[in-house]
Design an enzyme around this catalytic site. Structure first.
Site, short mmCIF file in Angstrom:
data_model
loop_
_atom_site.label_atom_id
_atom_site.label_comp_id
_atom_site.label_asym_id
_atom_site.label_seq_id
_atom_site.Cartn_x
_atom_site.Cartn_y
_atom_site.Cartn_z
N ARG A 148 35.11 49.87 54.70
CA ARG A 148 34.22 49.36 53.66
C ARG A 148 32.83 49.19 54.24
O ARG A 148 32.67 48.58 55.30
CB ARG A 148 34.74 48.02 53.13
CG ARG A 148 34.06 47.55 51.86
CD ARG A 148 34.51 46.16 51.46
NE ARG A 148 33.75 45.13 52.15
CZ ARG A 148 33.78 43.83 51.84
NH1 ARG A 148 34.57 43.41 50.85
NH2 ARG A 148 33.08 42.95 52.50
N TYR A 160 25.97 39.38 50.39
CA TYR A 160 27.43 39.23 50.49
C TYR A 160 28.01 40.29 51.42
O TYR A 160 27.65 41.45 51.38
CB TYR A 160 28.09 39.38 49.11
CG TYR A 160 29.57 39.60 49.26
CD1 TYR A 160 30.41 38.54 49.58
CD2 TYR A 160 30.12 40.88 49.18
CE1 TYR A 160 31.76 38.74 49.81
CE2 TYR A 160 31.47 41.10 49.39
CZ TYR A 160 32.29 40.03 49.70
OH TYR A 160 33.62 40.23 49.93
N ASP A 211 32.09 47.00 47.98
CA ASP A 211 32.37 45.84 47.14
C ASP A 211 31.08 45.37 46.47
O ASP A 211 30.12 44.98 47.14
CB ASP A 211 32.96 44.72 48.00
CG ASP A 211 33.40 43.51 47.21
OD1 ASP A 211 33.27 43.53 45.97
OD2 ASP A 211 33.87 42.53 47.83
N HIS A 213 31.11 42.81 44.30
CA HIS A 213 31.35 41.37 44.23
C HIS A 213 30.91 40.78 42.89
O HIS A 213 30.29 39.71 42.82
CB HIS A 213 30.68 40.63 45.39
CG HIS A 213 31.57 39.55 45.95
ND1 HIS A 213 31.25 38.21 45.90
CD2 HIS A 213 32.76 39.62 46.56
CE1 HIS A 213 32.21 37.50 46.46
NE2 HIS A 213 33.15 38.33 46.87
N GLU A 237 34.54 48.40 44.23
CA GLU A 237 35.33 47.19 43.99
C GLU A 237 34.54 46.14 43.20
O GLU A 237 33.34 45.95 43.44
CB GLU A 237 35.76 46.61 45.34
CG GLU A 237 36.50 45.30 45.28
CD GLU A 237 36.73 44.71 46.65
OE1 GLU A 237 37.02 43.49 46.71
OE2 GLU A 237 36.62 45.43 47.65
N GLU A 263 41.04 40.73 43.00
CA GLU A 263 41.38 39.80 44.07
C GLU A 263 41.40 38.35 43.60
O GLU A 263 42.04 37.51 44.23
CB GLU A 263 40.43 39.96 45.25
CG GLU A 263 39.02 39.46 45.04
CD GLU A 263 38.16 39.62 46.29
OE1 GLU A 263 37.59 38.62 46.73
OE2 GLU A 263 38.07 40.75 46.81
N ARG A 284 43.91 44.85 42.76
CA ARG A 284 43.73 44.17 44.03
C ARG A 284 44.34 42.76 44.05
O ARG A 284 44.03 41.96 44.94
CB ARG A 284 42.24 44.09 44.39
CG ARG A 284 41.59 45.46 44.49
CD ARG A 284 40.35 45.43 45.37
NE ARG A 284 40.71 45.10 46.73
CZ ARG A 284 40.31 44.01 47.37
NH1 ARG A 284 39.55 43.11 46.77
NH2 ARG A 284 40.68 43.80 48.63
N GLU A 340 43.64 45.89 52.37
CA GLU A 340 42.52 45.34 53.10
C GLU A 340 43.02 44.61 54.34
O GLU A 340 44.04 43.92 54.29
CB GLU A 340 41.74 44.36 52.21
CG GLU A 340 40.53 43.74 52.87
CD GLU A 340 39.77 42.79 51.96
OE1 GLU A 340 38.62 42.46 52.28
OE2 GLU A 340 40.33 42.39 50.91
N TRP A 403 28.79 34.56 42.45
CA TRP A 403 28.99 34.78 43.88
C TRP A 403 30.34 35.47 44.06
O TRP A 403 30.49 36.47 44.62
CB TRP A 403 29.00 33.48 44.70
CG TRP A 403 28.96 33.81 46.16
CD1 TRP A 403 27.86 34.07 46.90
CD2 TRP A 403 30.07 34.03 47.03
NE1 TRP A 403 28.19 34.42 48.17
CE2 TRP A 403 29.57 34.42 48.28
CE3 TRP A 403 31.44 33.99 46.88
CZ2 TRP A 403 30.37 34.71 49.38
CZ3 TRP A 403 32.25 34.28 47.97
CH2 TRP A 403 31.71 34.63 49.21
#
Length: 403
Positions: A148, A160, A211, A213, A237, A263, A284, A340, A403
C-alpha cells in the site's frame, strides 16, 4: 461437554492498548479472543466484564453458534462496534477452545486450507513520493507481493497513513485527540503522481494499493479512480463514507479501478447492498469488529455469491489474536483476496506468542491446535493501560471532517 467455568478480561499496553478475553473450561482448556476497539477499548472491556461474562458461566463451550446468537439476539440492542467486538472476543476464544480440544488448528475445523498461504500487503509510507517509493522497495526486498502506497500531501502538515516510524504506524495518541488539517483538492492533485512514479520505479508485477480513508465525496472518488486507472491498482480503499451504501453506485459508473471497503463495518447488514449490487470488489470487515469468525464467514459466504473477495483489515489496532483468527479464516474461505499485515512491535509479539509466520509474501496461521496464539499474562501485567485517542480531522477552514 466442556463447560465454561470462568472468564476474564486482560488489559495491556505493550506500545498500544489491547483488550483480551480469556475463557476457561472445566477440562483445563482455555481460549483467547481479541476485543480491542481502538480509542474506545475500556467500553468493550466493561461490556464484557459487566454484561457478557456472567452469561457465559456454565455454558457448553462447544455451542459456538448458539452462544453467538444468544449474545447477539438476546441483548436486544444489536450491532454497533462495542457489542460486536465483545461478541467477536467470545467467538474467537470458543473457536480456540474447540480447536485445542479437537487437537486441530481452527482452519481445519473450517473445512481445511483452500490455499498454501494468505497473500498479505505491507504499508509503505513517506513524507514525500520518493520516500514512499524507497520504503516500498524495502518491502519488495522482504518478499512482499503487494504494498500500500501512502505519501505526504504537499501543503498539508500531516497526512493519514504517514508516520515517522519506518515500519509501524500507530495513529492513536494519549491525552486528548490530535487535530489534523485536510484539503481534498490538494490530495487529489498528488495521488496520480505517486502511482505514476510508483509504477516507474516498482514495475508492474507488484500489486499496489491505496487508502482514501473515507475522505472523498462519491464524485471525487470517481474522478480519483478514473485518474488511477492507468496504474492498475489492486484496490482503492474506503473511497467515500459507506453509511450510504448506494453512494458507491456513482463511483462504479465512472471507474473500473477495483474498490474495497468495510474495516469499520460491524455486520453483514453494513455491506449487504454493496455486495448484492456488486458495488465493491473486496470486503474489508475484520474478525474483531464484525462479530468474530462465525459472523465473518457469513459475510464471506454472501460475498462469494457475487464474486466479491475478502481483504480483511489487519492494522496494529488488532492484536496477534485477531491476526491469527484472520489467517485461519483467510486460508479456509474460497473467496479470499488479500490480508492486510502491519507488523507488531517486539513488545507486542512477546506478550502474544504466536504460531503464524510470513514467507515470500504469504502468511500461514500455523498448525498448532486452536488459533495458535496465547497471552503471557505476567508480561502483559507489566504494561499498564494508557488512554489514547484517534485523531480528529478538520478542513482548512476549520470544518469538522472525516478522519
Amino acid at each position: 461437554m466442556p463447560t465454561i467455568t470462568s472468564a476474564r478480561v486482560i488489559v495491556t499496553c505493550p506500545g498500544r492498548n489491547f483488550i483480551t478475553l480469556k475463557i476457561e473450561t472445566d477440562q483445563g482448556v482455555y481460549g483467547v479472543g481479541d476485543a480491542t476497539l481502538n480509542g474506545r477499548e475500556l467500553a468493550v472491556a466493561s461490556y464484557l466484564t459487566d454484561h457478557v461474562i456472567p452469561c457465559l458461566i456454565g455454558r457448553d463451550a462447544h455451542r459456538i453458534e448458539d452462544i453467538w446468537q444468544y449474545l447477539y439476539k438476546g441483548a436486544y440492542w444489536r450491532r454497533g462496534p462495542v457489542t460486536m467486538s465483545a461478541i467477536a472476543a467470545v467467538d474467537m476464544a470458543l473457536w480456540d477452545i474447540k480447536g485445542k480440544l479437537a487437537g486441530l488448528p481452527v482452519y481445519q475445523l473450517l473445512g481445511g486450507a483452500s490455499r498454501e498461504g494468505c497473500m498479505v500487503y505491507g504499508h509503505a509510507n513517506g513524507s514525500d513520493i520518493s520516500e514512499t517509493i524507497e520504503r516500498a522497495q524495502e518491502y519488495l526486498e522482504f518478499g512482499y507481493k503487494a504494498v500500500r502506497l501512502q505519501s505526504g500531501v504537499p501543503g498539508l502538515k500531516a497526512t493519514y497513513g504517514v508516520s515517522g516510524e519506518r515500519f509501524y504506524y500507530e495513529p492513536a495518541k494519549g491525552n486528548l485527540p490530535d487535530e489534523t488539517c485536510w484539503s481534498t483538492s490538494k490530495y487529489l492533485r498528488s495521488v496520480p503522481e505517486l502511482f505514476q512514479k510508483g509504477r516507474d520505479a516498482l514495475g508492474w508485477d507488484l500489486h499496489l494499493l491505496h487508502d482514501v480513508h473515507h475522505r472523498c465525496t462519491p464524485i471525487e472518488a470517481a474522478r480519483l479512480g478514473k485518474d488511477l486507472e492507468p496504474y492498475r491498482l489492486f484496490w482503492l480503499e474506503d473511497a467515500t463514507p459507506a453509511e450510504d451504501q448506494a453512494a458507491f453506485r456513482l463511483i462504479r459508473q465512472h471507474t473500473t479501478t477495483p474498490l474495497a471497503v468495510g474495516e469499520i463495518f460491524n455486520s453483514i447488514w453494513d455491506c449487504k447492498q454493496l455486495i448484492e449490487e456488486q458495488l465493491i470488489d473486496y470486503i474489508r470487515a475484520t474478525v474483531v469488529h464484525a462479530g468474530g469468525i462465525t459472523h465473518l464467514r457469513r459475510i464471506a459466504g454472501l460475498a462469494d455469491l457475487y464474486q466479491v473477495r475478502t481483504g480483511c483489515h489487519g492494522a496494529t489496532d488488532l492484536s496477534p489474536v485477531s491476526m491469527a483468527a484472520a489467517l485461519h479464516f483467510g486460508i479456509s474461505v474460497p473467496n479470499f483476496g488479500i490480508q492486510e499485515y502491519m507488523r507488531h512491535t517486539p513488545e507486542t509479539d512477546a506478550v502474544f506468542p504466536h504460531a503464524y509466520s510470513f514467507q515470500d509474501g504469504l502468511m500461514h496461521p500455523g498448525d498448532k491446535p486452536g488459533l495458535g496464539v496465547d497471552i503471557d499474562e505476567k508480561l502483559a501485567a507489566g504494561y499498564e493501560y494508557n488512554r489514547a485517542y484517534l485523531p480528529v480531522n478538520r478542513l482548512e477552514d476549520g470544518t469538522m471532517f472525516n478522519w
